[in-house]
Design a protein around this motif. Structure first.
Motif, mmCIF file in Angstrom:
data_model
loop_
_atom_site.group_PDB
_atom_site.id
_atom_site.type_symbol
_atom_site.label_atom_id
_atom_site.label_comp_id
_atom_site.label_asym_id
_atom_site.label_seq_id
_atom_site.Cartn_x
_atom_site.Cartn_y
_atom_site.Cartn_z
ATOM 1 N N UNK A 1 0.846 -1.164 0.000
ATOM 2 C CA UNK A 1 0.000 0.000 0.000
ATOM 3 C C UNK A 1 0.895 1.232 0.000
ATOM 4 N N UNK A 2 0.596 2.166 -0.907
ATOM 5 C CA UNK A 2 1.395 3.381 -1.034
ATOM 6 C C UNK A 2 0.475 4.589 -0.932
ATOM 7 N N UNK A 3 0.778 5.488 -0.030
ATOM 8 C CA UNK A 3 0.003 6.715 0.141
ATOM 9 C C UNK A 3 0.387 7.682 -0.984
ATOM 10 N N UNK A 4 -0.590 8.023 -1.823
ATOM 11 C CA UNK A 4 -0.338 8.925 -2.951
ATOM 12 C C UNK A 4 -1.054 10.267 -2.780
ATOM 13 N N UNK A 27 -4.453 -4.771 -13.688
ATOM 14 C CA UNK A 27 -5.432 -5.813 -13.371
ATOM 15 C C UNK A 27 -5.344 -6.318 -11.942
ATOM 16 N N UNK A 28 -4.357 -5.851 -11.174
ATOM 17 C CA UNK A 28 -4.196 -6.344 -9.808
ATOM 18 C C UNK A 28 -4.155 -5.214 -8.780
ATOM 19 N N UNK A 29 -4.558 -4.010 -9.158
ATOM 20 C CA UNK A 29 -4.428 -2.870 -8.257
ATOM 21 C C UNK A 29 -5.753 -2.166 -8.036
ATOM 22 N N UNK A 30 -5.826 -1.457 -6.933
ATOM 23 C CA UNK A 30 -6.997 -0.664 -6.616
ATOM 24 C C UNK A 30 -6.582 0.621 -5.934
ATOM 25 N N UNK A 67 1.894 -16.443 -13.289
ATOM 26 C CA UNK A 67 2.433 -15.688 -12.170
ATOM 27 C C UNK A 67 2.844 -16.577 -11.014
ATOM 28 N N UNK A 68 3.199 -15.934 -9.916
ATOM 29 C CA UNK A 68 3.645 -16.665 -8.732
ATOM 30 C C UNK A 68 2.472 -17.418 -8.110
ATOM 31 N N UNK A 69 2.757 -18.408 -7.264
ATOM 32 C CA UNK A 69 1.675 -19.168 -6.623
ATOM 33 C C UNK A 69 0.701 -18.252 -5.881
ATOM 34 N N UNK A 70 -0.573 -18.474 -6.075
ATOM 35 C CA UNK A 70 -1.600 -17.667 -5.440
ATOM 36 C C UNK A 70 -1.890 -16.356 -6.139
ATOM 37 N N UNK A 107 -1.422 -6.123 -4.111
ATOM 38 C CA UNK A 107 -0.789 -7.251 -3.429
ATOM 39 C C UNK A 107 0.069 -8.097 -4.369
ATOM 40 N N UNK A 108 0.177 -7.692 -5.615
ATOM 41 C CA UNK A 108 0.910 -8.449 -6.630
ATOM 42 C C UNK A 108 2.419 -8.275 -6.453
ATOM 43 N N UNK A 109 3.098 -9.353 -6.108
ATOM 44 C CA UNK A 109 4.556 -9.285 -5.933
ATOM 45 C C UNK A 109 5.296 -9.525 -7.243
#
Length: 123
Positions: A1-4, A27-30, A67-70, A107-109
């Motif tokens: 999480x990044x405060x913008x 596709x993995x961000x909000x 992608x990575x597991x999960x 949460x996408x690493x």
């Protein structure tokens, strides 16, 4: 999480009144508006981890295949934390509540780089 929040405030500085749209084209961000620094940001990430678990020791259980597991859970996140939000602007300043901040949530690493698109509808 990044405060913008500061970046958003800089974008609207001196612009008068309007509506700031914040959008992440991924596709993995909000984008979330919430209190930060007092634990609410950590609570949100913890709640998302509970709602979207890896689904098994190796991440199996998600239909999404790359992608990575999960990683499939990362693609469900924008259904819970929308990839866009609007913030009122009054007198060239964000009209957020005292403790509200605008945050990028991802949460996408697998991908550490993200873009945030800001646009202002004045009036």
């Amino acid at each position: 999480m990044i405060d913008i929040t500061a970046r958003c405030a800089d974008f609207v500085a001196g612009a008068g009144d309007g509506l700031l749209n914040v959008f992440v084209p991924h596709a993995t961000a909000g984008v979330a508006v919430l209190e930060t620094g007092a634990g609410s940001d950590e609570d949100l990430l913890r709640a998302l981890a509970q709602l979207l678990p890896p689904a098994g020791p190796g991440g199996e259980g998600w239909v999404h295949a790359h992608g990575s597991p999960g990683h499939g859970r990362d693609h469900v996140l924008p259904a819970l934390v929308a990839p866009t939000t609007s913030v009122p602007v009054v007198g060239g300043r964000l009209a957020l509540g005292t403790w509200q901040s605008v945050c990028l949530v991802d949460t996408n690493v697998d991908n550490a780089e993200r873009q945030v698109r800001l646009s202002l509808l004045t009036g």
